[in-house]
Scaffold this active site. Structure first.
Site, PDB file in Angstrom:
ATOM      1  N   ASP A   1      -4.111   6.511   3.831  1.00  0.00           N
ATOM      2  CA  ASP A   1      -4.104   7.512   4.800  1.00  0.00           C
ATOM      3  C   ASP A   1      -3.840   8.900   3.835  1.00  0.00           C
ATOM      4  OD1 ASP A   1      -2.293   6.731   2.863  1.00  0.00           O
ATOM      5  OD2 ASP A   1       0.184   6.914   3.883  1.00  0.00           O
TER       6      ASP A   1
ATOM      7  N   GLU B   1       1.475   4.547 -10.880  1.00  0.00           N
ATOM      8  CA  GLU B   1       0.768   5.091 -11.699  1.00  0.00           C
ATOM      9  C   GLU B   1       1.336   5.579 -13.037  1.00  0.00           C
ATOM     10  OE1 GLU B   1       2.903   5.905  -8.928  1.00  0.00           O
ATOM     11  OE2 GLU B   1       1.532   6.635  -7.284  1.00  0.00           O
TER      12      GLU B   1
HETATM   13  C1  UGA Z   1       2.839   5.874  -2.178  1.00  0.00           C
HETATM   14  C2  UGA Z   1       2.258   6.314  -3.073  1.00  0.00           C
HETATM   15  O1  UGA Z   1       1.353   7.159  -2.707  1.00  0.00           O
HETATM   16  C3  UGA Z   1       0.878   4.485  -3.039  1.00  0.00           C
HETATM   17  O2  UGA Z   1       0.300   5.069  -4.823  1.00  0.00           O
HETATM   18  C4  UGA Z   1       2.612   4.347  -4.584  1.00  0.00           C
HETATM   19  O3  UGA Z   1       2.357   2.688  -4.385  1.00  0.00           O
HETATM   20  C5  UGA Z   1       3.145   3.350  -3.724  1.00  0.00           C
HETATM   21  O4  UGA Z   1       4.063   4.752  -2.970  1.00  0.00           O
HETATM   22  C6  UGA Z   1       4.127   2.721  -3.634  1.00  0.00           C
HETATM   23  O5  UGA Z   1       4.647   2.526  -5.301  1.00  0.00           O
HETATM   24  O6  UGA Z   1       5.058   1.390  -3.572  1.00  0.00           O
HETATM   25  P1  UGA Z   1       3.316   5.777  -0.438  1.00  0.00           P
HETATM   26  O7  UGA Z   1       2.837   6.305   0.977  1.00  0.00           O
HETATM   27  O8  UGA Z   1       4.467   5.361   0.284  1.00  0.00           O
HETATM   28  O9  UGA Z   1       2.227   5.445  -1.094  1.00  0.00           O
HETATM   29  O10 UGA Z   1       2.814   3.475   0.697  1.00  0.00           O
HETATM   30  P2  UGA Z   1       1.317   3.155   1.720  1.00  0.00           P
HETATM   31  O11 UGA Z   1       1.048   4.223   1.708  1.00  0.00           O
HETATM   32  O12 UGA Z   1       2.261   2.488   2.452  1.00  0.00           O
HETATM   33  O13 UGA Z   1       1.119   2.479   0.315  1.00  0.00           O
HETATM   34  C7  UGA Z   1      -0.201   3.017  -0.664  1.00  0.00           C
HETATM   35  C8  UGA Z   1      -1.447   2.288   0.000  1.00  0.00           C
HETATM   36  O14 UGA Z   1      -1.264   0.866  -0.636  1.00  0.00           O
HETATM   37  C9  UGA Z   1      -1.823   2.567   1.322  1.00  0.00           C
HETATM   38  O15 UGA Z   1      -3.656   2.798   1.013  1.00  0.00           O
HETATM   39  C10 UGA Z   1      -2.309   1.497   1.661  1.00  0.00           C
HETATM   40  O16 UGA Z   1      -2.787   1.336   2.554  1.00  0.00           O
HETATM   41  C11 UGA Z   1      -1.567  -0.039   0.424  1.00  0.00           C
HETATM   42  N1  UGA Z   1      -1.023  -0.552   1.279  1.00  0.00           N
HETATM   43  C12 UGA Z   1       0.417  -0.413   1.850  1.00  0.00           C
HETATM   44  C13 UGA Z   1      -1.822  -2.390   0.235  1.00  0.00           C
HETATM   45  O17 UGA Z   1      -2.844  -2.375   0.377  1.00  0.00           O
HETATM   46  N2  UGA Z   1      -0.643  -2.870   1.123  1.00  0.00           N
HETATM   47  C14 UGA Z   1       0.882  -3.093   1.221  1.00  0.00           C
HETATM   48  O18 UGA Z   1       1.864  -4.129   1.939  1.00  0.00           O
HETATM   49  C15 UGA Z   1       1.387  -1.733   2.214  1.00  0.00           C
HETATM   50 MN    MN Z   2       1.027   6.724   1.695  1.00  0.00          MN
END
Ligand code: UGA
Ligand code: MN
Length: 312
Positions: free
Chosen positions: A166, A249
């Site tokens: 995203d 990270e």
């Molecule tokens: C933030 C950070 O930018 C992420 O790199 C980090 O993994 C996350 O917080 C965390 O600490 O959990 P955020 O925008 O809050 O990210 O989270 P998402 O964009 O919902 O998810 C991060 C990535 O993981 C996305 O590429 C999403 O597609 C993926 N994701 C999310 C999964 O593979 N599985 C899930 O159940 C949710």
């Molecule tokens: Mn995100």
């Protein structure tokens, strides 16, 4: 109850208690924080190594492995289409799309093949124990699977970069990170209370971090805020990304044995924004009523949407 039955019962109850106590003790002492206790499920689905077109000027250029975790939801294909089309403008990259799932989605495979980028498509579902946590560590199982792939198949002069599905990226960032030796860093826009997360740079060296959520982290950076040299990565003995929400990270960078003075500064001494932590509004995953549309385009349209994960 006979004496014999009492003994059998005592053995069963005693044995169960010992088992429960031992597994709890194991949980507390044996596992490193954020490390899974069971082997993760990993599935390699498909890949294309060569770009459809061969561009002479790309030869000899270090390759960038872009790792994108993703998961099935209404926005998934929209995100990957937007990001993938941006990546087609970048030279010498290999896109690793890693699904948080037990299987690979066909609509993603089709997209990857149409884009014509060198790619690897794999899947690794988040273990259930972490999905039940209050703060779920998102995208970790799939990033770990991609990490293993890069350690096994990555070229030594290549570069590893984690880019969530995203986020928004300026393609000039790839020129910046391509020369990474150990670890390079730059600012990430639209993060937290400061609207940015950035290394603090003094006389060309990183001296700290400007980030609204320090949380006791040594490296206060976002996933999109750094790149790692593959040769350096391969030399490290205990590379990992912990299943700890918000500390993925920091845990990963600590596992690289990195010291702050080794960080290579990019984006004009960390003064420019070339990547943003954008977030997409969530849409509900609906079940549509299609009784009146079994013989028209809406049937095929909604079947296609289902393939993309847009509806149930
Ligand atoms: C933030 C950070 O930018 C992420 O790199 C980090 O993994 C996350 O917080 C965390 O600490 O959990 P955020 O925008 O809050 O990210 O989270 P998402 O964009 O919902 O998810 C991060 C990535 O993981 C996305 O590429 C999403 O597609 C993926 N994701 C999310 C999964 O593979 N599985 C899930 O159940 C949710
Ligand atoms: Mn995100």
């Amino acid at each position: 109850m006979t004496r014999r039955q009492r003994i059998v019962m005592a053995v069963v109850i005693g044995g169960s208690l010992v088992y429960i106590i031992l597994t709890q003790v194991f949980l507390v002492f044996a596992g490193a924080p954020g490390e899974p206790l069971h082997p993760e499920v990993r599935k390699f689905c498909s890949a294309a190594i060569k770009k459809n077109v061969s561009i002479a000027e790309e030869e000899g250029m270090p390759i960038i492995y872009v790792v994108t975790p993703t998961y099935r939801r209404p926005e998934m294909i929209a995100e990957l289409t937007r990001l993938g089309q941006t990546l087609t403008m970048v030279q010498r990259i290999h896109w690793i799309v890693a699904e948080d799932s037990g299987t690979c989605t066909a609509a993603i495979t089709i997209l990857m093949q149409r884009l014509g980028l060198p790619y690897t498509h794999l899947a690794s579902p988040m273990p259930d124990v972490y999905r039940r946590e209050r703060y779920v560590p998102r995208g970790v199982s799939n990033r770990r699977a991609a990490l293993q792939w890069v350690k096994e198949h990555g070229e030594d002069n290549g570069v590893l970069f984690f880019l969530d599905d995203d986020n928004a990226v300026d393609i000039r960032l790839f020129d910046e990170m391509r020369s990474t030796d150990k670890v390079s860093m730059w600012p990430v826009g639209l993060i937290g209370d400061y609207t940015v997360s950035s290394p603090v740079v003094n006389e060309g060296k990183v001296v700290g971090f400007y980030d609204g959520w320090p949380a006791g982290r040594k490296f206060q950076v976002d996933m999109a805020g750094f790149a790692v040299g593959v040769g350096y990565l391969k030399k490290q003995k205990k590379v990992t990304m912990p299943y700890i929400a918000g500390h993925e990270e920091d845990g990963f960078l600590k596992s690289l044995n990195l010291s702050i003075k080794d960080i290579e500064v990019k984006a004009d001494g960390c003064t420019n924004i070339l990547v943003w932590h954008t977030r997409t509004a969530k849409n509900p995953s609906r079940t549509l009523k299609l009784d009146n549309h079994q013989n028209d385009n809406i049937k095929i349209l909604t079947d296609n949407m289902r393939e993309m994960g847009m509806i149930k």
